[in-house]
Design an enzyme around this catalytic site. Structure first.
Site, PDB file in Angstrom:
ATOM      1  N   SER A 126      -0.597  -5.069  10.722  1.00  0.00           N
ATOM      2  CA  SER A 126      -0.060  -4.337  12.003  1.00  0.00           C
ATOM      3  C   SER A 126      -2.647  -4.845  11.227  1.00  0.00           C
ATOM      4  O   SER A 126      -2.757  -4.096  11.443  1.00  0.00           O
ATOM      5  CB  SER A 126      -0.722  -3.618  12.457  1.00  0.00           C
ATOM      6  OG  SER A 126      -0.432  -2.081  11.928  1.00  0.00           O
ATOM      7  N   ALA A 136       0.804  -1.316  -0.164  1.00  0.00           N
ATOM      8  CA  ALA A 136      -0.025   0.069  -0.275  1.00  0.00           C
ATOM      9  C   ALA A 136       0.768   0.902  -0.099  1.00  0.00           C
ATOM     10  O   ALA A 136       0.642   2.333  -0.542  1.00  0.00           O
ATOM     11  CB  ALA A 136      -1.047   0.173   1.220  1.00  0.00           C
TER      12      ALA A 136
HETATM   13  P1  ADP Z   1       3.941  -1.469   2.224  1.00  0.00           P
HETATM   14  O1  ADP Z   1       5.924  -1.518   3.230  1.00  0.00           O
HETATM   15  O2  ADP Z   1       3.269  -1.097   2.213  1.00  0.00           O
HETATM   16  O3  ADP Z   1       4.193  -2.784   1.651  1.00  0.00           O
HETATM   17  P2  ADP Z   1       5.534  -0.090  -0.044  1.00  0.00           P
HETATM   18  O4  ADP Z   1       6.045   1.280   0.184  1.00  0.00           O
HETATM   19  O5  ADP Z   1       6.458  -1.240   0.018  1.00  0.00           O
HETATM   20  O6  ADP Z   1       4.914  -1.049   0.370  1.00  0.00           O
HETATM   21  O7  ADP Z   1       5.390  -0.693  -1.907  1.00  0.00           O
HETATM   22  C1  ADP Z   1       4.108   0.363  -2.180  1.00  0.00           C
HETATM   23  C2  ADP Z   1       4.538   0.495  -3.785  1.00  0.00           C
HETATM   24  O8  ADP Z   1       3.410   1.086  -4.665  1.00  0.00           O
HETATM   25  C3  ADP Z   1       5.947   1.333  -4.336  1.00  0.00           C
HETATM   26  O9  ADP Z   1       6.818   0.753  -5.456  1.00  0.00           O
HETATM   27  C4  ADP Z   1       5.616   2.733  -4.412  1.00  0.00           C
HETATM   28  O10 ADP Z   1       6.671   2.894  -5.501  1.00  0.00           O
HETATM   29  C5  ADP Z   1       4.528   2.742  -4.861  1.00  0.00           C
HETATM   30  N1  ADP Z   1       3.725   3.689  -4.942  1.00  0.00           N
HETATM   31  C6  ADP Z   1       3.148   4.248  -5.931  1.00  0.00           C
HETATM   32  N2  ADP Z   1       1.932   5.492  -5.663  1.00  0.00           N
HETATM   33  C7  ADP Z   1       2.266   5.277  -4.445  1.00  0.00           C
HETATM   34  C8  ADP Z   1       1.598   6.484  -3.535  1.00  0.00           C
HETATM   35  N3  ADP Z   1       1.377   7.267  -3.858  1.00  0.00           N
HETATM   36  N4  ADP Z   1       2.231   6.310  -2.015  1.00  0.00           N
HETATM   37  C9  ADP Z   1       3.179   5.073  -1.462  1.00  0.00           C
HETATM   38  N5  ADP Z   1       3.791   4.223  -3.056  1.00  0.00           N
HETATM   39  C10 ADP Z   1       3.198   4.065  -4.385  1.00  0.00           C
END
Ligand code: ADP
Length: 199
Positions: free
Chosen positions: A85, A15
């Site tokens: 979580s 996310a």
């Molecule tokens: P999590 O930590 O929640 O598992 P990540 O941060 O590892 O998620 O991955 C989120 C992915 O979504 C990344 O590849 C990021 O570049 C992409 N993404 C695209 N748009 C957004 C945004 N608005 N906010 C956060 N991530 C984004």
């Protein structure tokens, strides 16, 4: 000493919790905020090594993260937690615990639709989970209980990373958890003035 806080990111895998953390970290450090990050994936390789993905193990993992977040934030540190979580009750338990120790708890729901997550599929896990190859995968084969009343809602479906980060910074400023940017600028000016006096 400034009041410590726990900035708790909850949301499905992919996310944007880690991405937002990486965006915020330098911004907060630049403002002189003492900051520490507890990332779910990292915690699982050390503090919670050996725990699985049953509800019981997930709750234990979150309680451990909450315990460390509480120790740090009650000593004036800003703690960012980035962990799925999925269960509301244990998140609320951690909130009470952190608040009881005089620190602020700021819950951030990092929202994204399942469609977005499946099409991103950063770690290639959603396709596997949908194909039935991963048991207990949050959002597909395991529950996710969204916060009912988070302090901040960000949506990576509709916002840029920078927009979401700005929302969070604004909230921290408005609630006196970090100094407003104009205040920082004034401090710098005051320092320069002081320096000028010495010359
Ligand atoms: P999590 O930590 O929640 O598992 P990540 O941060 O590892 O998620 O991955 C989120 C992915 O979504 C990344 O590849 C990021 O570049 C992409 N993404 C695209 N748009 C957004 C945004 N608005 N906010 C956060 N991530 C984004």
């Amino acid at each position: 000493m400034s009041q410590g806080f726990t900035l708790w990111f909850t949301g499905l895998s992919g996310a944007g919790k880690t991405t937002l953390t990486n965006e915020l970290l330098p911004q907060l450090k630049e403002r002189g905020v003492k900051i520490e990050v507890l990332d779910g994936d990292e915690v699982r390789t050390n503090l919670s090594k050996g725990l699985g993905f049953s509800k019981e193990d997930r709750d234990t993992n979150i309680r451990r993260i909450g315990y460390v977040a509480r120790l740090l934030s009650r000593n004036g540190v800003g703690v960012i937690v980035a962990a799925i979580s999925p269960y509301r009750e244990v998140r609320d338990e951690v909130r009470k615990d952190v608040e009881a120790h005089g620190a602020a708890f700021v819950e951030v729901y990092v929202q994204a639709s399942l469609d977005t997550l499946v099409s991103r599929d950063v770690k290639g896990l959603y396709k596997k989970a949908i194909a039935g190859e991963i048991a207990n995968f949050t959002g597909v084969s395991d529950p996710y209980e969204a916060p009912e009343n988070p302090e901040i809602l960000v949506s990576s479906d509709t916002e840029t990373v920078q927009e979401s980060a700005a929302k969070i910074i604004d909230h921290l400023e408005e609630n006196g958890l970090i100094e407003p940017a104009y205040h920082l600028a004034q401090n710098v000016e005051a320092k320069f003035a002081q320096f000028g006096d010495l010359q």
